[in-house]
Design an enzyme around this catalytic site. Structure first.
Site: not given
Ligand code: MIC
Ligand code: SF4
Length: 638
Positions: A64-65, A119, A379, A532, A534
């Site tokens: 989806d990203h 996520d 965000r 995030s 990440r």
């Protein structure tokens, strides 16, 4: 003993530790989710663990990203993810199916189950009563391999909801009100547990909007009880069998209580450049708007977009601006199309974007220079939209839709009657864009394009960390500052290339300096690494030789990611000592005994500054081993 809901679910999943606030515990994870931008790395790590098939009740890999396919990189990642899912028993959600959190809520999340996702907005599933936690990809890989998830026992805030939202006031305004009171670091170490008579007035998608943005508080997660409303939602999704009732015991205790009278909440906006800079819309009405975006994992549900459609139906988007819409899932998009709302949106001039993260993460639809952009996402960090000078405000879909017509911030309460949108009795169910894995995937060949680079590994930690202060940053530094996403997202599976952009938006010279100096440390302020999940924000600095981050305080997920990649996370015992280190100073930390008193020695200035950490015994062993992967591999070798 009577328990709150958080403690009940943790108790049912506890595999080690005591349920005493802040002490290390491990819990079993029933479900996992990944998305493509963190997933490639998570699955490379899962592969390295050598487990033939996932050991969870359910694992889902969403794409989806990275759906903007400008060259081979993203599609190569997609096929890698698809084949790896088929091999290891993971459900694969194809690009086009929608955003992971919206989809997981619709089709898989279950009350009372634990979920770990690579996520930070995984807590969206808390809207259905799931204990859903965001983490780095390596922690998700470990859970897929059957290991428990390690965390500090959270404290629990009761958010006592009373009253009912007034017309034109939305769930988004509730979480913005909480952010205004609690700030982006106020939730570190806490679970926000919603309770009180106001809960029953909120639908599951509204609850999910609130738990989604609990991530912006820095919270471990947020959770709602599972009640009749939850049952209605699950029934409408054809999943009534997944429902169980869940609530806190009547005399349960909490570490803190916040009271919110829903009837008193007003339309709000988070102003540039932090989700906690919150103002009432009525104070912003002087501002013209250049762009509006309705979508992202926060506000892209059927009710969000249907209400927006009803607001702008028959009108035309103001000539000053562009309106983008990104329905959160195929289910939402199909229902909008079938019921005519899509036609109303397109008729008003909305630009239809893919059901994906898109603009939220700087993947397309960037605003013009200096634009005032209104977005329903979660965000508004500086530069995240892709335009350095853009001013992004976070608002409800109602405020966004009204502004799209008016061309300026407008308190929607002045706009006549608020359209009523009912929750559907049945959603359109079509799981054909999920690929369910075959029973035996052992013969499946994993397809690896040239963008899938090898996993970097770190050697064991030496007894002395020595190097220069490579950078010194202030408070609330986000992982978007450390490891920008947007145009660089396609490099997520290629650490040597991605590492060239570490801290790029803060200090263009960082990469060059780090390469020249070979080893070094990062000096930070409060809430370092917020935002995030990440893990690249730890992995890429590790690749560049960063050995320690010394700051005033850390955000939860980033702290765990630093340990996972063998970087010492330490905090100043005396926050004022932050002023005693400058960029370029030669630093030294003796880490021979992590149980003893630690100091960071500034050799350039001739001072010794006491530092400390919150590492568990296991964390210390992991750090010494050079990170969690090396540690896990060593363990499986014995
Ligand atoms: C985000 O919203 O910042 C992301 C992109 O979804 C991240 C994950 C990532 O960086 O891939 C998150 O929230 O964890
Ligand atoms: Fe995607 Fe944005 Fe949600 Fe992150 S916050 S998962 S980028 S929609």
């Amino acid at each position: 003993m009577s328990l709150n809901l958080t403690r009940k679910i943790i108790k049912a999943h506890l595999t080690s530790g005591e349920m005493t606030a802040k002490s290390p515990i491990s819990i079993k994870m029933d479900q996992t989710l990944t998305q493509d931008a963190t997933g490639t790395m998570a699955y490379l790590q899962f592969e390295a663990l050598g487990v033939p098939r996932v050991r969870t009740e359910l694992s889902v890999s969403y794409v989806d990203h990275n759906t903007v396919q400008m060259d081979f990189k993203n599609p190569d990642d997609h096929i890698f993810l698809q084949t790896i899912a088929d091999k290891f028993g993971i459900v694969f959600s194809r690009p086009g199916n929608g955003i992971c959190h919206q989809l997981h809520l619709e089709r898989f999340a279950k009350p009372g189950k634990t979920l770990i996702g690579s996520d930070s907005h995984t807590p969206t599933a808390g809207g259905i009563g799931s204990m859903a936690i965001g983490a780095g990809g390596l922690d998700v890989a470990m859970s897929m391999a059957g290991h428990s998830f390690n965390l500090k026992m959270p404290m629990v805030v009761k958010v006592n909801l009373t009253g009912k939202l007034q017309p034109w006031v939305a769930a988004k305004d509730v979480i913005l009100e909480i952010l205004r009171r609690e700030t982006v670091k106020g939730g570190v170490g806490y679970v926000y547990e919603y309770a009180g008579p106001g809960v029953a007035t909120l639908s599951v998608p509204e609850r999910a909007t609130i738990t989604n943005m609990g991530a912006e508080l820095g919270a471990t997660t947020s959770i709602f009880p599972s009640d009749d409303e939850t049952r209605r939602f699950l029934k409408a999704q054809g999943r009534e069998a997944d429902w169980v009732e869940l609530k806190a015991d009547p005399d349960a205790t909490y570490d803190r209580v916040i009271d919110i009278d829903l009837a008193q909440v007003v339309p709000l906006a988070a102003c540039p450049h932090m989700p906690d800079v919150v103002k009432p819309i009525s104070e912003l009405e002087h501002l013209n708007v250049d762009q509006v975006m309705i979508g992202s994992c926060t506000n892209s549900s059927y009710t969000d977009l249907t209400r927006a459609a009803q607001i702008i139906k028959g009108k035309t988007v103001h000539s000053r601006l562009s309106l983008g819409i990104a329905p959160g899932s195929r289910q939402v998009l199909r229902m909008l199309a079938d019921e005519g709302s899509l036609s109303a949106l397109i008729g008003a001039g909305a630009r239809l974007l893919e059901s994906a993260c898109g603009p939220c993460i700087g993947m397309g639809f960037a605003p013009k220079s200096d634009a005032v952009a209104l977005r329903t996402s979660n965000r508004n960090f500086e530069k995240r939209s892709g335009t350095d000078s853009a001013q992004v405000y976070l608002v409800s879909p109602e405020v966004a839709a009204v502004a799209a017509v008016e061309g300026k911030f407008t308190d929607p309460r002045k706009w006549g009657s608020c359209p009523e949108v009912k929750m559907p009795e049945t959603f359109t169910i079509d799981d054909s864009m999920f690929i369910f894995p075959r029973a035996d995937g052992s013969k499946v060949e994993i397809v690896r394009g040239p963008n899938i680079a090898a996993l970097p590994v770190k050697e064991e930690m030496s007894a002395e960390l020595k190097g220069k202060a490579l950078i010194k940053v202030g408070d609330n530094i986000t992982t978007d500052h450390i490891m920008p996403a947007g145009q660089y997202l396609p490099l997520r599976s290629n650490v040597p290339e991605y590492a060239k952009h570490v801290f790029e938006g803060v200090d263009r010279e960082f990469y060059k300096r780090a390469v020249e100096m070979k080893k070094g440390m990062i000096i930070g302020g409060d809430n370092y690494g917020q935002g995030s999940s990440r893990e690249h924000a730890a992995l890429c600095p590790m690749y560049l030789g960063v050995e320690a981050v010394v700051c005033k305080s850390f955000a939860r997920i980033h702290l765990a990611n630093l340990v996972n990649f063998g970087i010492l996370p330490a905090t100043f015992k005396n926050p004022a000592d932050y002023d005693k280190i400058d960029v370029g100073d030669e630093l030294r930390i003796d880490v021979g005994n992590l149980d003893g008193e630690l100091v960071i020695e500034n050799l350039s200035k001739g001072v010794k500054l006491p530092i400390t950490h919150t590492l568990s015994d296991e964390d210390k062993v992991i750090l010494k081993a050079g990170g969690r992967l090396s540690f896990a591999k060593k363990q499986s070798a014995v």
